[in-house]
Enzyme design. Structure first.
Site, short mmCIF file in Angstrom:
data_model
loop_
_atom_site.label_atom_id
_atom_site.label_comp_id
_atom_site.label_asym_id
_atom_site.label_seq_id
_atom_site.Cartn_x
_atom_site.Cartn_y
_atom_site.Cartn_z
N LYS A 132 0.85 -1.20 0.00
CA LYS A 132 0.00 0.00 0.00
C LYS A 132 0.89 1.26 0.00
O LYS A 132 1.55 1.55 0.99
CB LYS A 132 -0.91 0.06 1.22
CG LYS A 132 -1.93 1.19 1.07
CD LYS A 132 -2.58 1.62 2.36
CE LYS A 132 -1.87 2.74 3.06
NZ LYS A 132 -1.79 4.01 2.31
N GLU B 223 10.95 1.47 9.64
CA GLU B 223 11.89 2.58 9.38
C GLU B 223 11.12 3.86 9.70
O GLU B 223 10.19 4.21 8.96
CB GLU B 223 12.32 2.60 7.91
CG GLU B 223 13.09 1.39 7.45
CD GLU B 223 14.36 1.17 8.20
OE1 GLU B 223 14.91 2.13 8.79
OE2 GLU B 223 14.82 0.01 8.23
N CYS C 78 13.67 11.15 6.18
CA CYS C 78 13.93 10.62 7.52
C CYS C 78 15.39 10.87 7.92
O CYS C 78 15.71 11.03 9.08
CB CYS C 78 13.59 9.15 7.60
SG CYS C 78 14.39 8.16 6.34
N GLU D 21 10.61 15.81 14.62
CA GLU D 21 10.88 15.73 13.19
C GLU D 21 10.00 16.76 12.48
O GLU D 21 8.77 16.64 12.48
CB GLU D 21 10.54 14.31 12.71
CG GLU D 21 10.96 14.05 11.30
CD GLU D 21 10.77 12.59 10.90
OE1 GLU D 21 9.68 12.04 11.16
OE2 GLU D 21 11.70 12.01 10.33
P1 NDP Z 1 2.30 8.26 8.15
O1 NDP Z 1 3.25 7.55 9.01
O2 NDP Z 1 0.97 8.62 8.68
O3 NDP Z 1 2.01 7.43 6.80
C1 NDP Z 1 2.87 6.46 6.22
C2 NDP Z 1 2.04 5.33 5.61
O4 NDP Z 1 1.30 4.64 6.62
C3 NDP Z 1 0.99 5.81 4.61
O5 NDP Z 1 0.88 4.85 3.57
C4 NDP Z 1 -0.25 5.84 5.46
O6 NDP Z 1 -1.44 5.80 4.71
C5 NDP Z 1 -0.08 4.60 6.30
N1 NDP Z 1 -0.85 4.56 7.52
C6 NDP Z 1 -1.37 5.61 8.23
N2 NDP Z 1 -2.00 5.15 9.33
C7 NDP Z 1 -1.90 3.80 9.32
C8 NDP Z 1 -2.34 2.75 10.20
N3 NDP Z 1 -3.00 3.01 11.32
N4 NDP Z 1 -2.06 1.47 9.89
C9 NDP Z 1 -1.35 1.19 8.78
N5 NDP Z 1 -0.91 2.13 7.90
C10 NDP Z 1 -1.17 3.42 8.17
O7 NDP Z 1 3.02 9.54 7.60
P2 NDP Z 1 2.31 10.86 7.07
O8 NDP Z 1 2.22 10.78 5.64
O9 NDP Z 1 1.02 11.16 7.77
O10 NDP Z 1 3.37 11.95 7.54
C11 NDP Z 1 3.31 12.46 8.86
C12 NDP Z 1 4.69 12.69 9.42
O11 NDP Z 1 5.40 11.47 9.45
C13 NDP Z 1 5.56 13.61 8.59
O12 NDP Z 1 5.34 14.93 8.88
C14 NDP Z 1 6.93 13.14 8.98
O13 NDP Z 1 7.32 13.77 10.17
C15 NDP Z 1 6.75 11.67 9.23
N6 NDP Z 1 7.15 10.81 8.09
C16 NDP Z 1 8.31 10.10 8.21
C17 NDP Z 1 8.74 9.34 7.16
C18 NDP Z 1 10.03 8.59 7.22
O14 NDP Z 1 10.58 8.25 6.18
N7 NDP Z 1 10.55 8.29 8.38
C19 NDP Z 1 8.01 9.25 5.90
C20 NDP Z 1 6.77 10.01 5.90
C21 NDP Z 1 6.38 10.74 6.97
P3 NDP Z 1 -2.14 7.14 4.18
O15 NDP Z 1 -1.29 8.30 4.55
O16 NDP Z 1 -2.21 6.91 2.74
O17 NDP Z 1 -3.46 7.21 4.86
#
Ligand code: NDP
Length: 511
Positions: free
Chosen positions: A195, A270, A304, A404
């Site tokens: 996903k 990660e 990240c 972050e």
């Molecule tokens: P999320 O962690 O919310 O999203 C990452 C993935 O997880 C997306 O595909 C999301 O789906 C999915 N997801 C969300 N909730 C659930 C759940 N309960 N169970 C399973 N999968 C889930 O990141 P965001 O996009 O909301 O970003 C928010 C913050 O996260 C950023 O501001 C940043 O600080 C951090 N971030 C860190 C990353 C990294 O590489 N370490 C990458 C991205 C974000 P969907 O969003 O499609 O609903």
């Protein structure tokens, strides 16, 4: 500050923008499907504001179907029972197809994420390399043997695929991150449900097209588009899923650990980072300043591994800050479709507000905004951009130093002694990566030993290789990706103990 002080790249002529949005569907059992209820969502380019993708919005029906298919495809051995050579051949074919379609994939990556096109091309090239590396691992997959357990005993340790893996990816490096996971899972013999983030679904769908073209058996990789709720949540709780591999926020990572605990799935995470670069007084400041600027503005800081705080020796703090500000002004921000752009758009208006909130609250807490500190207007583009921002006078307890931000915002902290530098570097919940700048090898080595991080860069920043494992300690994650450790994540260990000849010491003796 006016934006005249910055290097801005105005809108291109727009000829690369799509006339029609890319149509993204679910891939389930080798078939491209719309959602059962017909639901869709539209992604607009964060830089240009035009619709670029119309994607099926999956729900429970699609997620259930994908999990059932992946389970069947694992259990009947259509993939797991192939030889390493056959699996490797297929992964190599995928790598060639990625190379063939690099420009098409890079364009969609740029249109959905807002990242510069030159960077997107480099990432797609890097992703193809990961598929090739995983192909090599598929042929090197092996366990262990023990031939010294006694004359009548042989011990064999088998490595077996974990089973069905849920792969959940974020929006910052959609194609690269799925390529840090999927080829390794496939090399191990696993099947998968993938996903992507709802903000960036297109390039994962294109990857699905390439997997089909390469001849991957139906059902081995299934892609469900949609939101964390309900699709992601089902992928972390379903009985038929054996493992979850997730990249994203620490908050969602923790929720996934809790969700997966009901069925004790293996979980690989990660997560975020608040990565320090520590600059000692004897550092090569030309190299350090360039790496600091790269570390904070690469991918607009939505990374990240972003080097979002620098910890600088007091004697050189002002000079380093001045150099970083001067270089920041020369970094080309603007239209991600222009070949010279190095920093593009911010992923969404909500995220832009979150970034700005951190900067304003740091100002109120007593820090000094030395450069930037607000939205950036790029001539000809309606999307959201943020100014390169440098904040000094930051202290360890401020949110800007601990959380972050995921934006082009650098915090500058200062230290006097080595111990203070280490204490500041280790102060916080994260432990993804860290860097040290010094011409003294002893300083670098001691820092490397004492810093709490999954990766340490000495006199460099953010290099990455398929061969080297990547992951975090503390709240930055669980497990490792890449390298041979990256393959191990997708393998279970089975111990086999074999008697040679008849049992010589029966448990039950004749009377
Ligand atoms: P999320 O962690 O919310 O999203 C990452 C993935 O997880 C997306 O595909 C999301 O789906 C999915 N997801 C969300 N909730 C659930 C759940 N309960 N169970 C399973 N999968 C889930 O990141 P965001 O996009 O909301 O970003 C928010 C913050 O996260 C950023 O501001 C940043 O600080 C951090 N971030 C860190 C990353 C990294 O590489 N370490 C990458 C991205 C974000 P969907 O969003 O499609 O609903």
């Amino acid at each position: 500050m006016t934006t005249h002080d910055l290097t801005l790249i105005s809108a291109t002529d727009g000829s690369a923008l799509p006339r029609e949005p890319f149509v993204a569907r679910h891939l389930i059992d080798g078939q491209w499907r719309d959602s059962a209820d017909g639901a869709t969502f539209v992604r607009h380019s964060p830089a240009h504001g035009v619709p670029v993708t119309r994607a099926a919005e999956g729900g429970t029906v699609e997620a259930e179907a994908a999990v059932a298919t992946a389970r069947r495809a694992f259990d009947d051995g259509r993939w797991a029972s192939l030889s390493g050579k056959d699996r490797s051949t297929l992964l190599l074919r995928v790598a060639d197809l990625i190379d063939r379609d690099r420009d098409r994939i890079a364009l969609m990556e740029t249109l959905e994420s807002g990242k510069p096109i030159s960077q997107a091309r480099a990432e797609i090239e890097g992703a193809a390399d990961l598929w090739r590396y995983a192909a090599a691992l598929a042929r090197a997959l092996r366990g262990d043997s023990h031939n010294s357990l006694g004359a009548d005993m042989l011990g064999i340790v088998l490595k077996e695929p974990v089973g069905v893996v849920s792969i959940i990816t974020p929006w910052n490096f959609p194609f690269l991150i799925v390529s840090q996971k999927l080829p390794f899972a496939l090399a191990a013999g696993c099947t998968a449900v993938v996903k992507p983030s709802e903000l960036t679904p297109a390039t994962t769908v294109i990857l699905g097209e390439l997997l089909v073209e390469a001849g991957l058996p139906d059902g081995v990789v299934n892609i469900v588009l949609g939101y964390g709720q309900p699709v992601g949540a089902l992928m972390t709780t379903h009985d038929d899923i054996d493992m979850v591999s997730f990249t994203g926020s620490t908050a969602v990572g923790k929720a996934i650990v809790a969700a997966a605990s009901g069925t004790l799935k293996k979980v690989s995470l990660e997560l975020g980072g608040k990565n320090p670069q520590v600059v000692f007084a004897d550092a090569d400041l030309d190299s350090a300043a360039d790496a600091i600027v790269f570390g904070i503005y690469f991918n607009a800081g939505e990374c990240c591994n972003s080097g979002s705080r620098i910890i600088v020796h007091k004697d050189i703090a002002d000079e380093v800050t001045q150099r970083v500000i001067a270089l920041s002004r020369r970094v080309p921000f603007g239209d991600p479709l222009h070949p010279d752009t190095k920093v593009g758009a911010i992923i969404s208006p909500e995220h832009q507000n979150k970034i700005d909130g951190y900067v304003q609250s740091a100002g109120k807490a007593g820090a000094t905004i030395r450069l930037g500190g607000g939205p950036l207007t790029v001539p000809g583009l309606p999307g959201q951009f943020y100014q390169p921002t440098v904040v000094s006078g930051v202290t360890a307890e401020m949110a800007i130093a601990r959380e972050e931000i995921f934006g082009p915002v650098l915090s500058v902290l200062e230290f006097n002694t080595f111990d203070e530098a280490i204490a500041l570097a280790n102060d916080g919940a994260y432990g993804l990566s860290a860097g040290v700048w010094s011409e003294n090898v002893h300083t670098c080595l001691e820092f490397t030993r004492r810093v709490q991080a999954g990766t340490v860069w000495t006199n460099t920043w953010m290099d990455g290789f398929a061969e080297l494992p990547f992951g975090g300690v503390k709240e930055s994650g669980l497990g490792r990706e890449l390298g041979r450790f990256g393959l191990d994540e997708y393998l279970e260990v089975k111990t086999v103990q074999m008697r040679i000849g008849r049992t010589r010491t029966p448990w039950v003796h004749d009377r």
